[in-house]
Design a protein around this motif. Structure first.
Motif, short mmCIF file in Angstrom:
data_model
loop_
_atom_site.label_atom_id
_atom_site.label_comp_id
_atom_site.label_asym_id
_atom_site.label_seq_id
_atom_site.Cartn_x
_atom_site.Cartn_y
_atom_site.Cartn_z
N ARG A 263 19.65 55.20 44.85
CA ARG A 263 19.73 53.63 44.87
C ARG A 263 18.16 53.09 44.49
O ARG A 263 18.02 52.25 43.64
CB ARG A 263 19.89 53.17 46.08
CG ARG A 263 19.98 51.76 46.47
CD ARG A 263 20.22 51.06 47.66
NE ARG A 263 19.03 51.47 48.56
CZ ARG A 263 17.92 50.57 48.46
NH1 ARG A 263 17.53 49.57 47.69
NH2 ARG A 263 16.80 51.01 49.36
N LEU A 264 17.02 54.04 44.93
CA LEU A 264 15.69 53.28 44.57
C LEU A 264 15.57 53.48 43.14
O LEU A 264 14.78 52.67 42.38
CB LEU A 264 14.56 54.01 45.41
CG LEU A 264 14.62 53.68 46.94
CD1 LEU A 264 13.75 54.73 47.77
CD2 LEU A 264 14.32 52.19 47.29
N ILE A 265 15.89 54.74 42.49
CA ILE A 265 15.70 55.12 41.28
C ILE A 265 16.39 54.03 40.30
O ILE A 265 15.80 53.64 39.28
CB ILE A 265 16.09 56.37 40.99
CG1 ILE A 265 15.16 57.30 41.56
CG2 ILE A 265 16.13 56.72 39.34
CD1 ILE A 265 15.56 58.82 41.40
N THR A 266 17.61 53.92 40.68
CA THR A 266 18.39 53.05 39.64
C THR A 266 18.05 51.55 39.69
O THR A 266 18.16 50.85 38.83
CB THR A 266 19.99 53.18 39.93
OG1 THR A 266 20.23 53.04 41.50
CG2 THR A 266 20.59 54.43 39.74
N GLU A 267 17.76 50.92 41.14
CA GLU A 267 17.36 49.38 41.28
C GLU A 267 15.98 49.40 40.37
O GLU A 267 15.83 48.24 39.89
CB GLU A 267 17.07 49.18 42.87
CG GLU A 267 18.60 49.01 43.21
CD GLU A 267 18.52 48.46 44.70
OE1 GLU A 267 17.24 48.45 45.21
OE2 GLU A 267 19.49 48.53 45.31
N ALA A 268 15.20 50.35 40.14
CA ALA A 268 14.07 50.35 39.62
C ALA A 268 14.05 50.25 37.85
O ALA A 268 13.37 50.02 37.11
CB ALA A 268 12.87 51.27 39.88
N GLY A 269 15.54 50.67 37.38
CA GLY A 269 15.96 50.59 35.91
C GLY A 269 15.76 52.01 35.62
O GLY A 269 15.96 51.97 34.28
N PHE A 270 15.33 53.09 36.40
CA PHE A 270 15.83 54.39 35.96
C PHE A 270 17.11 55.27 36.29
O PHE A 270 17.92 54.42 36.85
CB PHE A 270 14.61 55.26 36.43
CG PHE A 270 13.34 54.96 36.11
CD1 PHE A 270 12.92 55.12 34.80
CD2 PHE A 270 12.34 54.35 37.24
CE1 PHE A 270 11.53 54.86 34.34
CE2 PHE A 270 10.79 54.28 36.67
CZ PHE A 270 10.76 54.25 35.37
N THR A 271 17.21 56.32 35.55
CA THR A 271 18.49 57.18 35.89
C THR A 271 17.83 58.38 36.47
O THR A 271 16.51 58.76 36.12
CB THR A 271 19.28 57.28 34.91
OG1 THR A 271 18.51 58.13 33.74
CG2 THR A 271 19.88 56.27 34.09
N VAL A 272 18.70 59.27 37.18
CA VAL A 272 18.39 60.61 37.64
C VAL A 272 18.41 61.46 36.61
O VAL A 272 19.51 61.64 36.07
CB VAL A 272 18.96 61.02 39.00
CG1 VAL A 272 18.36 62.22 39.40
CG2 VAL A 272 18.69 59.97 39.95
N SER A 273 17.37 62.47 36.12
CA SER A 273 17.69 63.39 35.11
C SER A 273 18.59 64.66 35.56
O SER A 273 18.47 64.64 36.67
CB SER A 273 16.27 63.78 34.74
OG SER A 273 16.41 64.92 33.87
N ARG A 274 19.19 65.21 34.81
CA ARG A 274 19.69 66.59 35.24
C ARG A 274 18.82 67.82 34.88
O ARG A 274 19.48 68.72 34.96
CB ARG A 274 21.35 66.28 34.37
CG ARG A 274 22.06 65.30 34.80
CD ARG A 274 22.28 65.25 36.26
NE ARG A 274 22.99 66.44 36.46
CZ ARG A 274 24.49 66.71 36.90
NH1 ARG A 274 25.00 65.76 36.93
NH2 ARG A 274 24.67 67.87 37.53
N LYS A 275 17.98 67.55 34.24
CA LYS A 275 17.17 68.59 33.70
C LYS A 275 15.78 68.79 34.40
O LYS A 275 15.24 67.88 34.41
CB LYS A 275 17.11 68.61 32.18
CG LYS A 275 18.47 68.35 31.52
CD LYS A 275 18.04 67.91 29.86
CE LYS A 275 19.23 66.93 29.45
NZ LYS A 275 19.33 65.72 30.06
N THR A 276 15.29 69.95 34.79
CA THR A 276 14.14 70.18 35.13
C THR A 276 13.06 70.48 34.12
O THR A 276 11.91 70.19 34.53
CB THR A 276 14.17 71.31 36.25
OG1 THR A 276 14.60 72.60 35.48
CG2 THR A 276 15.05 71.00 37.36
N GLY A 277 13.36 70.79 33.03
CA GLY A 277 12.26 71.29 32.00
C GLY A 277 11.88 69.90 31.18
O GLY A 277 12.47 69.20 30.71
N SER A 278 10.71 69.60 31.35
CA SER A 278 10.07 68.49 30.68
C SER A 278 10.10 68.40 29.46
O SER A 278 10.36 67.29 28.80
CB SER A 278 8.39 68.51 30.93
OG SER A 278 7.85 69.85 30.37
#
Length: 394
Positions: A263-278
């Protein structure tokens, strides 16, 4: 010396030695031992007692003219045809040698053998133990066409990375049915089938296009949350999951902390990544869920939300190369700011550099996450001091 094993009448006479005579000739400890050795050799009609030095041995011969066992006769004929120099009779000899160190007959008499624990008796003993009640319903084992099977991205690992793609190609290229263990599949209320475990095998089968079915263990799990919980349990028991796989599965299983972080991530305008590799990250994705969880537990949601919003406003179209360190550094500033700290002045300082430039300040840092964040906090304060103050408008 060769004798007829069983008494056979010939012109009113009885031929063949008694068990006692065989015992003496073969130097056996008792007549009972003779019976034990020969009892199960129902084909044995002729017995040869050999003397080799001080040792003794008995070999038995099937009666060539005994056709009471039609199956044995056919086997003898087939073996004789395929290997004329090694007949079924010779094979019987090799299998039935005993005495003086020679291998015991294939089947021994059951007499005088102590009863052993059977599987049934073992189960009976085990049944007396108070085991916890089994959960779930027994699954069915089914063969399903790959096109019938689906994947739920809410908890499944992402295969959009080099390692997974290489594994899928490897399985497809060297498809071996002996390696294709059953996929664990959930059957939902509408009858659709969802793979919990085995997505790489499914992807390889779809890539090939010529795999007619996949073996599946199909169960009823009740909900997506139950599926996700089973996915986590199975994969943690088998091999470690990376932190983002774990996080997404936790969301699907209803974990309250994971849901709050999302919720915190999406409300800030981001999405949660599915990948750990930068190298796989894209703008707008957050991969530092562990750093957020740590601050959330200690300092609450507002501190996390403010830092995430600041980062989104400063670098909306950039990959967050120094995301974890930057997020933690900003929260450290918010928790213990210097005297007279001006957030607007800090924000202007952040805009002076892009994410790659901020990340470059950490290139020489070999220490862990907290120390990297502390170092970046010091860099941010230096940039803050260099940023001119803006006079209040009159």
């Amino acid at each position: 010396m060769t004798y007829l094993r069983h008494a056979e009448k010939s012109k009113g006479t009885v031929a063949g030695p008694t068990d006692l005579q065989i015992k003496v000739q073969a130097d056996l400890p008792s007549e009972k031992r003779v019976l034990e050795i020969l009892a199960d050799l129902s084909d044995a009609r002729r017995i040869q007692i050999n003397r080799q030095g001080r040792g003794r041995s008995i070999v038995t011969f099937a009666d060539r003219f005994d056709d009471s066992d039609e199956i044995s006769a056919r086997i003898q004929a087939r073996n004789s045809a395929s290997s004329p120099q090694k007949t079924a009779v010779c094979d019987t000899v090799a299998r039935s040698k005993e005495l003086g160190g020679i291998t015991r007959a294939a089947q021994t008499a059951k007499a005088n053998i102590k009863p052993q624990k059977s599987a049934a008796s073992t189960r009976a003993v085990a049944a007396l133990k108070k085991w916890p009640a089994a959960t779930g319903n027994p699954p069915s084992v089914e063969n399903r066409h790959p096109s019938e099977l689906r994947l739920d991205d809410s908890y499944q690992r992402s295969t959009d990375n080099g390692a997974s793609q290489a594994l899928i190609r490897k399985i497809a290229n060297g498809w071996d049915w002996r390696m294709c263990l059953p996929l664990v599949v959930s059957k939902r209320d509408d009858g659709s089938l969802w793979v919990i475990d085995g997505q790489h095998r499914l992807a390889a089968a779809l890539l090939r296009g010529d795999i007619p079915f996949l073996p599946c263990v199909v169960g009823i799990y009740g909900s997506v949350a139950d599926e996700a919980a089973m996915f986590v349990a199975m994969n943690r028991a088998r091999k470690p999951m990376n932190r983002l796989d774990d996080f997404h599965a936790a969301i699907a299983s209803g974990d309250s902390e994971a849901i709050e972080i999302t919720r915190l991530i999406t409300e800030a305008g981001f999405t949660v990544s599915r990948k750990t590799g930068s190298q796989s990250w894209v703008p707008g994705e957050v991969a530092f869920t562990s750093a957020i969880a740590k601050v959330l537990r200690k300092h609450g949601a507002k501190v996390c939300a403010d830092a995430l919003r600041t980062m989104q406003e400063a670098w909306p179209d950039e990959v967050l190369n120094a995301g974890a360190s930057m997020f933690t550094a900003l929260t450290k500033l918010a928790i213990s700011p210097p005297d007279g700290f001006d957030p607007d002045r800090m924000f202007r300082a952040l805009l002076r550099r892009n994410q790659r430039e901020w990340a470059s300040f950490l290139n020489e840092t070999k220490s862990g996450g907290d120390e990297r964040a502390a170092q970046l906090r010091q860099v941010l304060l230096m940039a803050y001091e260099e940023e001119p103050e803006v006079a209040d408008a009159e």
